[in-house]
Scaffold this motif. Structure first.
Motif, PDB file in Angstrom:
ATOM      1  N   PHE A  89     -23.202  -7.715   6.328  1.00  0.00           N
ATOM      2  CA  PHE A  89     -22.128  -8.387   5.680  1.00  0.00           C
ATOM      3  C   PHE A  89     -22.006  -7.686   4.283  1.00  0.00           C
ATOM      4  O   PHE A  89     -20.852  -7.046   3.841  1.00  0.00           O
ATOM      5  CB  PHE A  89     -22.556  -9.644   4.923  1.00  0.00           C
ATOM      6  N   TRP A  90     -23.279  -6.862   3.457  1.00  0.00           N
ATOM      7  CA  TRP A  90     -23.205  -6.017   1.894  1.00  0.00           C
ATOM      8  C   TRP A  90     -22.205  -4.745   2.865  1.00  0.00           C
ATOM      9  O   TRP A  90     -21.259  -4.040   1.909  1.00  0.00           O
ATOM     10  CB  TRP A  90     -24.066  -5.453   1.948  1.00  0.00           C
ATOM     11  N   LEU A  91     -22.606  -3.941   4.068  1.00  0.00           N
ATOM     12  CA  LEU A  91     -21.954  -2.882   4.763  1.00  0.00           C
ATOM     13  C   LEU A  91     -20.058  -3.152   4.467  1.00  0.00           C
ATOM     14  O   LEU A  91     -19.368  -2.320   4.206  1.00  0.00           O
ATOM     15  CB  LEU A  91     -22.599  -3.073   6.043  1.00  0.00           C
ATOM     16  N   PHE A  92     -20.702  -3.843   4.868  1.00  0.00           N
ATOM     17  CA  PHE A  92     -18.667  -4.437   5.520  1.00  0.00           C
ATOM     18  C   PHE A  92     -17.741  -4.428   3.979  1.00  0.00           C
ATOM     19  O   PHE A  92     -16.684  -4.501   3.773  1.00  0.00           O
ATOM     20  CB  PHE A  92     -18.502  -5.739   6.166  1.00  0.00           C
ATOM     21  N   GLN A  93     -19.086  -5.151   3.330  1.00  0.00           N
ATOM     22  CA  GLN A  93     -17.795  -5.090   2.056  1.00  0.00           C
ATOM     23  C   GLN A  93     -17.479  -4.114   1.105  1.00  0.00           C
ATOM     24  O   GLN A  93     -16.847  -3.797   0.523  1.00  0.00           O
ATOM     25  CB  GLN A  93     -18.903  -6.291   1.021  1.00  0.00           C
ATOM     26  N   LEU A  94     -18.971  -3.086   1.143  1.00  0.00           N
ATOM     27  CA  LEU A  94     -18.485  -2.145   0.819  1.00  0.00           C
ATOM     28  C   LEU A  94     -17.527  -1.128   1.376  1.00  0.00           C
ATOM     29  O   LEU A  94     -16.673  -0.520   0.964  1.00  0.00           O
ATOM     30  CB  LEU A  94     -19.959  -0.853   1.317  1.00  0.00           C
ATOM     31  N   ILE A  95     -17.528  -1.106   2.632  1.00  0.00           N
ATOM     32  CA  ILE A  95     -15.702  -0.712   3.826  1.00  0.00           C
ATOM     33  C   ILE A  95     -14.864  -1.589   3.268  1.00  0.00           C
ATOM     34  O   ILE A  95     -14.350  -0.277   3.184  1.00  0.00           O
ATOM     35  CB  ILE A  95     -16.444  -0.984   5.277  1.00  0.00           C
ATOM     36  N   VAL A  96     -14.734  -2.395   2.676  1.00  0.00           N
ATOM     37  CA  VAL A  96     -13.469  -3.357   2.546  1.00  0.00           C
ATOM     38  C   VAL A  96     -13.433  -2.768   1.079  1.00  0.00           C
ATOM     39  O   VAL A  96     -12.064  -2.809   0.893  1.00  0.00           O
ATOM     40  CB  VAL A  96     -13.937  -4.552   2.740  1.00  0.00           C
ATOM     41  N   GLY A  97     -14.296  -2.374   0.257  1.00  0.00           N
ATOM     42  CA  GLY A  97     -14.409  -1.844  -1.019  1.00  0.00           C
ATOM     43  C   GLY A  97     -13.257  -0.619  -1.442  1.00  0.00           C
ATOM     44  O   GLY A  97     -12.662  -0.448  -1.699  1.00  0.00           O
ATOM     45  N   ILE A  98     -13.503   0.069   0.031  1.00  0.00           N
ATOM     46  CA  ILE A  98     -13.454   1.611  -0.120  1.00  0.00           C
ATOM     47  C   ILE A  98     -11.702   1.337   0.460  1.00  0.00           C
ATOM     48  O   ILE A  98     -10.916   2.237  -0.321  1.00  0.00           O
ATOM     49  CB  ILE A  98     -14.362   2.242   0.893  1.00  0.00           C
ATOM     50  N   ALA A  99     -11.699   0.656   1.308  1.00  0.00           N
ATOM     51  CA  ALA A  99     -10.075   0.577   1.934  1.00  0.00           C
ATOM     52  C   ALA A  99      -9.525   0.039   1.088  1.00  0.00           C
ATOM     53  O   ALA A  99      -7.635   0.317   0.942  1.00  0.00           O
ATOM     54  CB  ALA A  99     -10.247   0.017   3.085  1.00  0.00           C
ATOM     55  N   LEU A 100      -9.529  -1.033  -0.396  1.00  0.00           N
ATOM     56  CA  LEU A 100      -8.604  -1.264  -1.069  1.00  0.00           C
ATOM     57  C   LEU A 100      -8.323  -0.589  -2.612  1.00  0.00           C
ATOM     58  O   LEU A 100      -7.643   0.065  -2.958  1.00  0.00           O
ATOM     59  CB  LEU A 100      -9.795  -2.283  -1.986  1.00  0.00           C
ATOM     60  N   VAL A 101      -9.773   1.103  -2.264  1.00  0.00           N
ATOM     61  CA  VAL A 101      -9.059   1.538  -3.698  1.00  0.00           C
ATOM     62  C   VAL A 101      -8.364   2.386  -2.626  1.00  0.00           C
ATOM     63  O   VAL A 101      -7.347   2.803  -3.578  1.00  0.00           O
ATOM     64  CB  VAL A 101     -10.453   2.281  -3.717  1.00  0.00           C
ATOM     65  N   LEU A 102      -8.275   3.307  -1.381  1.00  0.00           N
ATOM     66  CA  LEU A 102      -7.563   3.615  -1.282  1.00  0.00           C
ATOM     67  C   LEU A 102      -5.764   2.839  -0.650  1.00  0.00           C
ATOM     68  O   LEU A 102      -5.097   3.771  -0.861  1.00  0.00           O
ATOM     69  CB  LEU A 102      -7.968   3.846   0.888  1.00  0.00           C
ATOM     70  N   GLN A 103      -6.124   1.920  -0.812  1.00  0.00           N
ATOM     71  CA  GLN A 103      -4.756   0.951  -0.609  1.00  0.00           C
ATOM     72  C   GLN A 103      -4.139   1.052  -1.709  1.00  0.00           C
ATOM     73  O   GLN A 103      -2.875   1.852  -2.156  1.00  0.00           O
ATOM     74  CB  GLN A 103      -4.875  -0.137  -0.535  1.00  0.00           C
ATOM     75  N   THR A 104      -4.382   0.944  -2.950  1.00  0.00           N
ATOM     76  CA  THR A 104      -4.385   1.182  -4.269  1.00  0.00           C
ATOM     77  C   THR A 104      -4.093   3.114  -5.201  1.00  0.00           C
ATOM     78  O   THR A 104      -3.028   3.300  -5.913  1.00  0.00           O
ATOM     79  CB  THR A 104      -5.883   0.154  -5.720  1.00  0.00           C
ATOM     80  N   THR A 105      -4.680   3.078  -4.134  1.00  0.00           N
ATOM     81  CA  THR A 105      -4.450   4.823  -4.601  1.00  0.00           C
ATOM     82  C   THR A 105      -2.883   5.351  -3.660  1.00  0.00           C
ATOM     83  O   THR A 105      -2.625   6.122  -3.987  1.00  0.00           O
ATOM     84  CB  THR A 105      -5.701   5.810  -4.308  1.00  0.00           C
ATOM     85  N   TYR A 106      -3.133   5.396  -2.542  1.00  0.00           N
ATOM     86  CA  TYR A 106      -2.350   6.161  -1.624  1.00  0.00           C
ATOM     87  C   TYR A 106      -1.124   4.852  -0.751  1.00  0.00           C
ATOM     88  O   TYR A 106       0.046   5.495  -0.795  1.00  0.00           O
ATOM     89  CB  TYR A 106      -2.857   6.818  -0.339  1.00  0.00           C
ATOM     90  N   ILE A 107      -1.109   3.537  -1.186  1.00  0.00           N
ATOM     91  CA  ILE A 107      -0.014   2.559  -0.656  1.00  0.00           C
ATOM     92  C   ILE A 107       0.973   2.757  -1.328  1.00  0.00           C
ATOM     93  O   ILE A 107       0.876   2.367  -2.772  1.00  0.00           O
ATOM     94  CB  ILE A 107      -0.841   1.545  -0.354  1.00  0.00           C
ATOM     95  N   ARG A 108       2.164   2.514  -1.142  1.00  0.00           N
ATOM     96  CA  ARG A 108       3.820   3.291  -2.095  1.00  0.00           C
ATOM     97  C   ARG A 108       3.757   1.353  -2.112  1.00  0.00           C
ATOM     98  O   ARG A 108       3.167   0.803  -1.912  1.00  0.00           O
ATOM     99  CB  ARG A 108       5.174   3.290  -1.484  1.00  0.00           C
ATOM    100  N   PRO A 109       3.923   1.019  -3.685  1.00  0.00           N
ATOM    101  CA  PRO A 109       4.099   0.132  -3.951  1.00  0.00           C
ATOM    102  C   PRO A 109       5.326  -0.553  -3.503  1.00  0.00           C
ATOM    103  O   PRO A 109       6.382   0.160  -2.615  1.00  0.00           O
ATOM    104  CB  PRO A 109       4.354   0.538  -5.446  1.00  0.00           C
ATOM    105  N   GLU A 110       5.730  -2.056  -3.487  1.00  0.00           N
ATOM    106  CA  GLU A 110       6.858  -2.637  -2.918  1.00  0.00           C
ATOM    107  C   GLU A 110       7.267  -2.777  -3.575  1.00  0.00           C
ATOM    108  O   GLU A 110       7.756  -3.553  -4.983  1.00  0.00           O
ATOM    109  CB  GLU A 110       6.462  -3.765  -2.227  1.00  0.00           C
ATOM    110  N   TYR A 111       8.954  -1.940  -3.756  1.00  0.00           N
ATOM    111  CA  TYR A 111      10.594  -2.100  -4.991  1.00  0.00           C
ATOM    112  C   TYR A 111      10.762  -3.432  -4.708  1.00  0.00           C
ATOM    113  O   TYR A 111      11.407  -3.784  -6.415  1.00  0.00           O
ATOM    114  CB  TYR A 111      10.531  -0.765  -4.969  1.00  0.00           C
ATOM    115  N   PHE A 112      10.817  -4.388  -3.771  1.00  0.00           N
ATOM    116  CA  PHE A 112      11.801  -5.061  -3.549  1.00  0.00           C
ATOM    117  C   PHE A 112      11.293  -6.194  -3.317  1.00  0.00           C
ATOM    118  O   PHE A 112      10.997  -6.481  -1.752  1.00  0.00           O
ATOM    119  CB  PHE A 112      13.089  -4.331  -2.574  1.00  0.00           C
ATOM    120  N   ALA A 113       9.889  -7.182  -3.713  1.00  0.00           N
ATOM    121  CA  ALA A 113       9.687  -8.258  -3.301  1.00  0.00           C
ATOM    122  C   ALA A 113      10.759  -9.277  -2.957  1.00  0.00           C
ATOM    123  O   ALA A 113      11.604  -9.522  -3.910  1.00  0.00           O
ATOM    124  CB  ALA A 113       8.691  -8.591  -4.225  1.00  0.00           C
ATOM    125  N   ARG A 114      10.326 -10.415  -2.074  1.00  0.00           N
ATOM    126  CA  ARG A 114      11.529 -11.215  -1.630  1.00  0.00           C
ATOM    127  C   ARG A 114      11.419 -12.330  -3.089  1.00  0.00           C
ATOM    128  O   ARG A 114      12.839 -13.075  -2.985  1.00  0.00           O
ATOM    129  CB  ARG A 114      10.157 -11.923  -0.681  1.00  0.00           C
TER     130      ARG A 114
END
Length: 681
Positions: free
Chosen positions: A371-396
């Motif tokens: 569970f700790w390992l999965f939390q670390l992996i998800v945390g890294i994935a989230l930082v990747l998301q916030t760093t490289y994923i384009r923002p959503e300009y046209f929200a609903r």
């Protein structure tokens, strides 16, 4: 009794109610951290994993807090030593390929202690061997015969060797109960590294006699005699934090307690009637024989109405610990499989709710790592998301500004501080208690050395934690994929492991640490700093593991007065005596000799060995035992004992030593080949 039950209910409300409130608060704060903007699936996953992990440490915190408060109020008076006993107790030590110099020294020291109380006539001693190594088996018999000769015929020591170690330690104890248990009201179960003083054992026996509802009474063994760096860290942590944790457990568990498999007294009749273990359906690792049998035995006895509880304040109970990180991980792998098997036991009919909680705690103690390992992996994935994923300009919802997956850094920092505080609190509680108690503080080197030692233990434990996380995660994954573990004897002596073995075991951890560090630094400096404790621990896995088993490092800290415990400053008399007896026993050389050669050269030993063998089982016609046939053929071909020793393989040696007819063939071999035959060659 009613007041005791009410107090137990209040203690459980404090522990689990407090943990629930803490978990609720922590979950709310984590949700606030990730919900600054629209919450993504990964952020929800992070909240869920955080909740699971936080709840685990929250229960540990509230339980330790309860233990701390109880110990602050507890008077420091030892319970009285009984002057008489009415019932008989068998002291049983199961052994499996152990060094006789150590095990027999411990038993002899325990015997001398009990005799000194004047109550020795109430205790008999059993060495229950499941040994599968031929040399170790004969060493056990030689040590037993020498012990009986030294102590005389009234010493009440008995030895039994099982030809097949069916169901391992649980089967070993069950065999004793079925054969001889009826002669004893109680049995006190030891491990091969156990030591218990005469006062402790007689107090346990008196407590069992005074409480007809008690089925198992467990002590809190303290770790002693450790000198490697890793073992000294464990010894110090167990001495400082162990009483706080154990007292908390004892208070809220009450009479719905647990059993740790050794250094405990058991009502033999109740155990025989209720604690027979079933084989789980299917094949190992999750089926077959239950490895962590002690939890299940306690559960079955509690289900039948017998009380199971702990006396954490009863002194004089000791054990040893693995000398290195690799040794610990080998034992931990077996415990992991046994605890995960409890997933198939936890729903059994009739079990008490606290018993199910014990099973859940044991299971979670290993699932926490993945569970700790999965939390670390998800945390890294989230930082990747916030760093490289384009923002959503046209929200609903037609917002004027684009949406980024964002975090609240201030709340995140506060939550991290809360988590670390809860995680380290049990260690702080233990340290405060040691500082408040003048005698223990001075015996641990004084306030400054004690505090430095506590900080050193926290740092080393923090560095080792990510390594153990990956080791335990790997064990869980292997078990869930169907890989069974063996049952190897534990290394109990201080000493290092070869460098190449350390590199082989930890190279993947080092590579993973390097990859995590490079990836985190390339993504974000803040991510790298957040993961730095984990990264550093993994990068240093190989040197840390090597250092953990070094005797010199542990002894250097000992000379400086660091990681010192009161028992190390003033060793218990029984430990000093056991060490003296071990040195004497080692001089006999039983553990170093070839077992078959010893039988060949000593006619009296050979005769006594054959007397202790069980009757020969009848063989069905047409069924040929391959190992026996090979052993007989090699003995017939051999001209000298040296040839036989050279030719016989491990299993064939065990067959020879179990078979009177083959032993007789062995005895007719010559000691040396004739000179003319050697000359002709």
């Amino acid at each position: 009794m009613e007041r005791s039950k009410a107090a137990t209910r209040l203690a459980r409300l404090f522990v689990f109610g407090g943990a629930l409130l803490l978990t609720g608060y922590g979950t709310y704060e984590m949700y606030q951290v990730v919900s600054v903007s629209r919450t993504t699936i990964l952020q929800w996953a992070l909240v869920a994993l955080f909740t699971v992990n936080f709840s685990w440490i929250a229960v540990a915190f509230t339980s330790a807090l309860l233990g701390f408060l109880a110990l602050l109020r507890q008077p420091r008076t030892a319970p009285p030593v009984p002057s008489s006993l009415d019932q008989r107790t068998a002291i049983v030590m199961p052994v499996y390929n152990e060094q006789t110099a150590r095990t027999y020294a411990a038993l002899e020291a325990i015997y001398e202690e009990i005799e000194a109380t004047g109550l020795g006539s109430h205790f008999d001693y059993f060495i229950l061997s499941d040994t599968t190594n031929s040399d170790a088996w004969i060493a056990e018999e030689r040590a037993f015969l020498a012990l009986r000769e030294r102590l005389g015929p009234n010493a009440r020591f008995y030895y039994r060797h099982r030809p097949k170690n069916y169901h391992r330690k649980a089967g070993n104890i069950a065999d004793f109960v079925m054969r001889w248990g009826g002669a004893y009201e109680h049995m006190l179960v030891l491990d091969a590294d156990s030591l218990m003083t005469g006062e402790c054992i007689t107090q346990l026996a008196a407590a069992m006699e005074a409480d007809p509802d008690a089925g198992i009474i467990q002590t809190l063994p303290l770790i002693i005699n450790r000198n490697t760096l890793f073992a000294r860290v464990q010894q110090f942590a167990a001495r400082v934090t162990g009483p706080v944790i154990a007292t908390g457990l004892s208070v809220w568990m009450g009479r719905d307690g647990n059993y740790w498999g050794h250094n405990a007294i058991i009502r033999t009749r109740a155990f025989a009637e209720q604690a027979g273990l079933p084989d789980l359906r299917g094949k190992p690792p999750l089926g077959g024989h239950i490895l962590s049998h002690d939890f299940v035995e306690a559960a079955l006895m509690r289900r039948a109405g017998w009380d199971v509880y702990m006396l954490p304040d009863l002194g004089g109970s000791y054990e040893e610990s693995p000398p290195s990180l690799i040794d610990l991980s080998a034992r931990d792998r077996r415990w992991c499989q046994g605890n995960l098997q409890h997933m198939r036991v936890i729903t059994a009919k009739g079990l008490k709710l606290p018993t199910r909680q014990h099973f859940a705690t044991g299971i979670m103690s290993y699932l926490a790592s993945p569970f700790w390992l999965f939390q670390l992996i998800v945390g890294i994935a989230l930082v990747l998301q916030t760093t490289y994923i384009r923002p959503e300009y046209f929200a609903r919802d037609f917002r004027l500004y684009p949406i980024w997956p964002r975090f609240d850094p201030e709340r995140a920092l506060a939550l991290f501080a809360l988590t670390m505080g809860i995680l380290l609190a049990p260690k702080v509680f233990g340290l405060l208690l040691m500082l408040l108690r003048r005698k223990e503080r001075r015996a641990s080197g004084g306030a400054i050395r004690l505090t430095v030692s506590a900080v050193l233990e926290i740092i080393l434990s923090a560095l080792l934690a990510p390594i153990m996380m990956l080791i335990q995660s790997g064990s869980v994954f292997q078990i869930l994929l169907g890989r069974d573990t063996g049952w190897q004897p534990q290394r109990r002596d201080d000493g290092s492991i070869p460098w190449k073995d350390i590199v082989r075991r930890h190279r993947s951890h080092t590579v993973l640490g390097a990859l995590a560090g490079i990836s985190a630094f390339s993504i974000s400096t803040s991510l790298f700093l957040w993961m730095s404790p984990t990264i550093v621990g993994l990068l240093l896995a190989i040197p840390l593991s090597w250092l953990s088993g070094q005797l010199g490092a542990g002894l250097a800290l000992k000379r400086w007065g660091l990681l010192r415990t009161p028992e190390e400053f003033r060793p218990p008399a029984i430990a000093t005596r056991a060490n003296e007896l071990q040195a004497r026993n080692a001089a006999f050389g039983f553990d170093d000799d070839d077992g078959i050669k010893a039988l060949y050269e000593d006619a009296n030993l050979r005769e006594r060995h054959m007397e202790m063998l069980p009757p020969v089982a009848a063989r069905k016609r047409g069924e040929i035992e391959t190992d026996r046939a090979l052993a007989e053929a090699k003995l017939v071909d051999a001209e000298t004992i040296d040839e036989a020793l050279h030719w016989l393989k491990h299993k064939e040696r065990m067959v020879v030593m179990h078979d009177r007819a083959l032993l007789n063939i062995l005895m007719h071999l010559k000691k040396d080949r004739p000179a003319e035959a050697q000359a002709a060659e």
